[in-house]
Design a protein around this motif. Structure first.
Motif, PDB file in Angstrom:
ATOM      1  N   ASN A  34       0.945  -1.242  -0.054  1.00  0.00           N
ATOM      2  CA  ASN A  34       0.056   0.002   0.011  1.00  0.00           C
ATOM      3  C   ASN A  34       1.013   1.262  -0.142  1.00  0.00           C
ATOM      4  O   ASN A  34       1.548   1.961   0.928  1.00  0.00           O
ATOM      5  CB  ASN A  34      -0.868   0.114   1.011  1.00  0.00           C
ATOM      6  CG  ASN A  34      -1.797   1.222   1.300  1.00  0.00           C
ATOM      7  OD1 ASN A  34      -2.020   1.985   0.211  1.00  0.00           O
ATOM      8  ND2 ASN A  34      -2.306   1.387   2.547  1.00  0.00           N
ATOM      9  N   ALA A  36       0.014   4.150  -0.149  1.00  0.00           N
ATOM     10  CA  ALA A  36      -0.634   5.235   0.404  1.00  0.00           C
ATOM     11  C   ALA A  36      -0.704   5.278   2.041  1.00  0.00           C
ATOM     12  O   ALA A  36      -1.371   5.863   2.732  1.00  0.00           O
ATOM     13  CB  ALA A  36      -2.094   5.366  -0.064  1.00  0.00           C
ATOM     14  N   HIS A  37       0.130   4.033   2.370  1.00  0.00           N
ATOM     15  CA  HIS A  37       0.276   3.814   3.659  1.00  0.00           C
ATOM     16  C   HIS A  37       0.535   5.014   4.660  1.00  0.00           C
ATOM     17  O   HIS A  37       0.093   5.456   5.697  1.00  0.00           O
ATOM     18  CB  HIS A  37       1.023   2.612   4.129  1.00  0.00           C
ATOM     19  CG  HIS A  37       1.208   2.383   5.633  1.00  0.00           C
ATOM     20  ND1 HIS A  37       0.271   1.638   6.081  1.00  0.00           N
ATOM     21  CD2 HIS A  37       2.368   2.637   6.780  1.00  0.00           C
ATOM     22  CE1 HIS A  37       0.753   1.490   7.394  1.00  0.00           C
ATOM     23  NE2 HIS A  37       1.865   2.048   7.580  1.00  0.00           N
ATOM     24  N   GLN A  78     -10.960   0.238  -0.087  1.00  0.00           N
ATOM     25  CA  GLN A  78     -10.734  -1.337  -0.484  1.00  0.00           C
ATOM     26  C   GLN A  78     -11.901  -2.188  -1.204  1.00  0.00           C
ATOM     27  O   GLN A  78     -11.746  -2.792  -2.225  1.00  0.00           O
ATOM     28  CB  GLN A  78     -10.343  -2.262   0.840  1.00  0.00           C
ATOM     29  CG  GLN A  78      -9.661  -3.436   0.518  1.00  0.00           C
ATOM     30  CD  GLN A  78      -8.625  -3.813  -0.423  1.00  0.00           C
ATOM     31  OE1 GLN A  78      -7.471  -2.940  -0.278  1.00  0.00           O
ATOM     32  NE2 GLN A  78      -8.794  -4.589  -1.534  1.00  0.00           N
ATOM     33  N   LEU A  82     -10.118  -0.908  -4.718  1.00  0.00           N
ATOM     34  CA  LEU A  82      -8.893  -1.601  -4.699  1.00  0.00           C
ATOM     35  C   LEU A  82      -9.052  -3.092  -5.094  1.00  0.00           C
ATOM     36  O   LEU A  82      -8.238  -3.759  -5.654  1.00  0.00           O
ATOM     37  CB  LEU A  82      -8.015  -1.294  -3.537  1.00  0.00           C
ATOM     38  CG  LEU A  82      -7.513  -0.167  -3.396  1.00  0.00           C
ATOM     39  CD1 LEU A  82      -6.744   0.000  -2.044  1.00  0.00           C
ATOM     40  CD2 LEU A  82      -6.628   0.530  -4.097  1.00  0.00           C
ATOM     41  N   THR A  97      -2.868   2.653  -5.403  1.00  0.00           N
ATOM     42  CA  THR A  97      -2.525   3.201  -4.110  1.00  0.00           C
ATOM     43  C   THR A  97      -1.185   4.314  -4.227  1.00  0.00           C
ATOM     44  O   THR A  97      -1.493   5.233  -3.400  1.00  0.00           O
ATOM     45  CB  THR A  97      -1.928   2.023  -3.321  1.00  0.00           C
ATOM     46  OG1 THR A  97      -0.696   1.718  -3.974  1.00  0.00           O
ATOM     47  CG2 THR A  97      -2.955   0.929  -2.959  1.00  0.00           C
ATOM     48  N   LEU A 100      -3.457   7.379  -4.883  1.00  0.00           N
ATOM     49  CA  LEU A 100      -4.105   7.780  -3.659  1.00  0.00           C
ATOM     50  C   LEU A 100      -3.294   8.390  -2.854  1.00  0.00           C
ATOM     51  O   LEU A 100      -3.525   9.605  -2.098  1.00  0.00           O
ATOM     52  CB  LEU A 100      -4.598   6.448  -2.875  1.00  0.00           C
ATOM     53  CG  LEU A 100      -5.843   5.970  -3.593  1.00  0.00           C
ATOM     54  CD1 LEU A 100      -6.174   4.637  -3.030  1.00  0.00           C
ATOM     55  CD2 LEU A 100      -7.166   6.714  -3.588  1.00  0.00           C
ATOM     56  N   SER A 101      -2.170   8.156  -2.835  1.00  0.00           N
ATOM     57  CA  SER A 101      -0.932   8.863  -2.056  1.00  0.00           C
ATOM     58  C   SER A 101      -0.772  10.225  -2.480  1.00  0.00           C
ATOM     59  O   SER A 101      -0.813  11.166  -1.684  1.00  0.00           O
ATOM     60  CB  SER A 101       0.400   8.112  -2.167  1.00  0.00           C
ATOM     61  OG  SER A 101       1.241   8.839  -1.583  1.00  0.00           O
TER      62      SER A 101
END
Length: 287
Positions: A34, A36-37, A78, A82, A97, A100-101
């Motif tokens: 991920n 975007a974590h 999700q 995703l 992701t 998204l980040s």
């Protein structure tokens, strides 16, 4: 080497365990890195900041709300974005992701500008002396939270029916789907749980350090290093890898100066990859 350096390095590792735990759970089950974590971490910090500004809540009073909002958002992402990409191709979900980040960083910059923020708490500046060792209270709280959450995640994944379902989906999603397991639901719940843990880490990071819209990138790199060091999908390995990383950083800074803190992360990362690529406590799935 002195006791302060060792103890503070291990306690810093507890904070890194909070940074990496959600990433480890998601990758262990979904086999998705991920990207975007880091932004989920920063989102937790910014949500706590908003709760303080508009609701008058301290960071820890706001924590249940922050966790609930972050988990709900992650579930929706999700479930409706995703997973559809993931069942077709892991590459598509990975790229999503990353997108998204970038989107989250832009939203943070638009909503909060680039001025560093910090969460107001007495833990931010207070310290303790135990057995002659000086440390920040925030480090102790983060270490305790990491130990509790890692233990809870381990028990959830290994001692509950939900954990059995999650491990089955991680091991063989196709067969699990044929046996009646709703893979999309399992993936969404797992992603939400990972985000909930990450939100806790984000709040404690915001209490310990300042943060900006782009802060998440550096913590994503730390999280990936911890997951690789500990072994993909291993909760115990994540905790051990985080402690090792925090200790190495602390020793490098004490011995060579603060400029070597980040360099030590990458050196340790490549050494472990070369000598033990499966990580310290590798498991086949999240455990």
């Amino acid at each position: 080497m002195n006791a302060d350096t060792v103890v503070n390095g291990l306690l810093l590792g507890g904070l890194y365990a909070l940074v990496a735990l959600g990433l480890s759970i998601v990758f262990g089950v979904l086999r998705l890195i991920n990207l975007a974590h880091g932004e989920l971490l920063v989102a937790g910090a910014y949500l706590a900041y908003l709760a303080g500004e508009h609701l008058g809540l301290g960071p820890f009073a706001a924590l249940p709300l922050v966790v609930a909002v972050t988990a709900a958002l992650a579930y929706l992402l999700q479930r409706f974005l995703l997973t559809g990409l993931l069942v077709r191709s892991a590459d598509g979900a990975l790229v999503a992701t990353f997108g998204l980040s970038l989107l989250a960083q832009g939203a943070f910059a638009q909503g909060f500008d680039s001025t560093p923020k910090a969460l107001s708490s007495s833990l931010s500046t207070s310290g303790l002396t135990l057995a002659g060792v000086h440390t920040r209270t925030a480090y102790l709280v983060a270490f305790a939270a990491a130990a509790v959450l890692c233990a809870a995640a381990h028990l959830l994944l290994n001692r509950t029916r939900l954990g059995t379902t999650v491990r089955a989906a991680a091991a063989d999603p196709t067969t699990s789907g044929l046996m009646g397991i709703d893979i999309r639901q399992v993936y969404a719940v797992t992603f939400a749980l990972g985000a909930a843990v990450t939100a806790v880490g984000g709040v404690l990071l915001g209490v310990t350090y300042s943060f900006t819209p782009t802060t998440g990138t550096s913590y994503l790199l730390i999280g990936i290093a911890v997951v690789v060091l500990g072994g993909v999908g291993s909760v115990a390995g994540t905790f051990a890898g985080a402690l090792l990383l925090g200790l190495v950083q602390s020793l490098a800074a004490a011995q060579f100066g603060g400029g070597y803190r980040d360099l030590s992360v990458y050196l340790l990362f490549f050494v472990v990859l070369a000598l033990r690529p499966q990580g310290l406590l590798a498991r086949r799935a999240a455990s």
